[in-house]
Design a protein around this motif. Structure first.
Motif, mmCIF file in Angstrom:
data_model
loop_
_atom_site.group_PDB
_atom_site.id
_atom_site.type_symbol
_atom_site.label_atom_id
_atom_site.label_comp_id
_atom_site.label_asym_id
_atom_site.label_seq_id
_atom_site.Cartn_x
_atom_site.Cartn_y
_atom_site.Cartn_z
ATOM 1 N N SER A 1 0.828 -1.204 0.000
ATOM 2 C CA SER A 1 0.000 0.000 0.000
ATOM 3 C C SER A 1 0.862 1.252 0.000
ATOM 4 O O SER A 1 2.005 1.242 0.456
ATOM 5 N N TRP A 2 0.250 2.308 -0.513
ATOM 6 C CA TRP A 2 0.920 3.599 -0.616
ATOM 7 C C TRP A 2 0.278 4.638 0.292
ATOM 8 O O TRP A 2 -0.908 4.564 0.599
ATOM 9 N N ILE B 1 -4.679 6.064 2.316
ATOM 10 C CA ILE B 1 -3.804 4.924 2.037
ATOM 11 C C ILE B 1 -4.517 4.052 1.019
ATOM 12 O O ILE B 1 -5.741 3.873 1.095
ATOM 13 N N GLY B 2 -3.775 3.502 0.086
ATOM 14 C CA GLY B 2 -4.381 2.600 -0.886
ATOM 15 C C GLY B 2 -3.329 1.824 -1.638
ATOM 16 O O GLY B 2 -2.150 2.158 -1.608
ATOM 17 N N GLY B 3 -3.774 0.770 -2.304
ATOM 18 C CA GLY B 3 -2.883 -0.053 -3.107
ATOM 19 C C GLY B 3 -3.226 -1.516 -2.959
ATOM 20 O O GLY B 3 -4.387 -1.874 -2.745
ATOM 21 N N VAL B 4 -2.221 -2.357 -3.081
ATOM 22 C CA VAL B 4 -2.400 -3.801 -2.934
ATOM 23 C C VAL B 4 -1.437 -4.328 -1.884
ATOM 24 O O VAL B 4 -0.339 -3.811 -1.717
ATOM 25 N N ASP B 5 -1.894 -5.364 -1.194
ATOM 26 C CA ASP B 5 -1.058 -6.057 -0.222
ATOM 27 C C ASP B 5 -1.189 -7.545 -0.488
ATOM 28 O O ASP B 5 -2.292 -8.037 -0.761
ATOM 29 N N MET B 6 -0.081 -8.273 -0.417
ATOM 30 C CA MET B 6 -0.095 -9.717 -0.640
ATOM 31 C C MET B 6 -0.707 -10.403 0.576
ATOM 32 O O MET B 6 -0.381 -10.084 1.717
ATOM 33 N N THR B 7 -1.603 -11.340 0.325
ATOM 34 C CA THR B 7 -2.265 -12.081 1.401
ATOM 35 C C THR B 7 -1.577 -13.430 1.614
ATOM 36 O O THR B 7 -0.767 -13.865 0.801
ATOM 37 N N ALA B 8 -1.979 -14.114 2.662
ATOM 38 C CA ALA B 8 -1.472 -15.461 2.945
ATOM 39 C C ALA B 8 -1.876 -16.447 1.862
ATOM 40 O O ALA B 8 -1.265 -17.505 1.726
ATOM 41 N N VAL C 1 -2.501 -13.980 -3.102
ATOM 42 C CA VAL C 1 -3.212 -13.067 -3.995
ATOM 43 C C VAL C 1 -3.024 -11.654 -3.477
ATOM 44 O O VAL C 1 -2.834 -11.429 -2.288
ATOM 45 N N TRP C 2 -3.055 -10.711 -4.389
ATOM 46 C CA TRP C 2 -3.020 -9.309 -3.999
ATOM 47 C C TRP C 2 -4.408 -8.913 -3.520
ATOM 48 O O TRP C 2 -5.403 -9.244 -4.156
ATOM 49 N N ASN C 3 -4.477 -8.187 -2.426
ATOM 50 C CA ASN C 3 -5.736 -7.627 -1.952
ATOM 51 C C ASN C 3 -5.714 -6.133 -2.228
ATOM 52 O O ASN C 3 -4.854 -5.414 -1.729
ATOM 53 N N LEU C 4 -6.653 -5.677 -3.046
ATOM 54 C CA LEU C 4 -6.765 -4.282 -3.406
ATOM 55 C C LEU C 4 -7.607 -3.573 -2.348
ATOM 56 O O LEU C 4 -8.678 -4.053 -1.980
ATOM 57 N N GLY C 5 -7.115 -2.459 -1.851
ATOM 58 C CA GLY C 5 -7.868 -1.737 -0.842
ATOM 59 C C GLY C 5 -7.447 -0.288 -0.761
ATOM 60 O O GLY C 5 -6.406 0.108 -1.281
ATOM 61 N N ALA D 1 -2.656 0.357 -8.773
ATOM 62 C CA ALA D 1 -2.323 -0.853 -8.013
ATOM 63 C C ALA D 1 -2.401 -2.096 -8.889
ATOM 64 O O ALA D 1 -1.527 -2.960 -8.829
ATOM 65 N N ALA D 2 -3.446 -2.185 -9.707
ATOM 66 C CA ALA D 2 -3.583 -3.348 -10.595
ATOM 67 C C ALA D 2 -2.423 -3.397 -11.581
ATOM 68 O O ALA D 2 -1.838 -4.462 -11.814
#
Length: 190
Positions: free
Chosen positions: A72-73, A85-92, A95-99, A119-120
């Motif tokens: 996230s940025w 704050i926004g962007g993507v974070d890698m999950t367990a 997959v990237w989670n966009l938020g 982010a995509a």
């Protein structure tokens, strides 16, 4: 899931935003957004009631960026105004989670769609094999619209895994096919 990581740009500029990796210097600005009850209207239980919650969030996001090459940025306008704050974070689940979470003053300007598009694009550059996903509650149709605009499709709707207001369901969105394990993890965490 193993991915060959490419180094992302440290600063991303969209048409109207400057996206930079989160740092500890962003904690106070982030806390102002994450502690504002208006930003949690769809999920009141998620509101940060103390600064320590925001410190933990920012540290986790910084750590995720270090591990996965993207995260996230801090989101600002070109004049330096912090909008969220926004962007993507890698999950367990791999997959990237966009938020995103934006200050109320930034709502209605299309910033979430700009963040989602950036982010995509970056996630597909950094780890092209990892799906981009999003999880929303059905009481938040604006966020579902952002996911749709970013190229994600609704693949599941059912009981929310978080304490949500009555009658609210969770949704899972993705930009591509998920493995059974990825799908199961997302549904458990929707």
């Amino acid at each position: 899931m193993a991915h060959q990581l490419l180094t992302p740009q440290q600063e991303i500029r969209t048409d109207r935003l400057v996206l930079t990796p989160l740092t500890p210097a962003d904690i106070d600005d982030a806390h102002a957004v994450f502690s504002d009850a208006r930003t949690w209207a769809h999920l009141p239980s998620g509101r940060h009631v103390d600064r320590a919650s925001t410190v933990d969030l920012v540290q986790r996001k910084i750590g995720g960026r270090a591990r996965h090459g993207l995260g996230s940025w801090a989101v600002r306008t070109p004049d330096g105004t912090f909008v969220g704050i926004g962007g993507v974070d890698m999950t367990a689940a791999g997959v990237w989670n966009l938020g995103y979470r934006l200050a109320p003053s930034a709502w209605g300007h299309g910033y979430a769609s700009e963040i989602a598009a950036a982010a995509a694009a970056q996630s597909n550059r950094v780890a092209p094999c990892a799906p981009v996903t999003g999880r929303v509650l059905t009481n938040n149709p604006a966020s579902a619209a952002v996911l749709r605009k970013a190229g994600l499709s609704l693949v599941w709707q059912g009981p929310a895994s978080v304490p949500a207001p009555g009658g609210v369901s969770g949704q899972v969105w993705t930009d591509r096919e998920l493995t059974d394990d990825q799908f199961a993890w997302l549904v458990r965490n929707a």
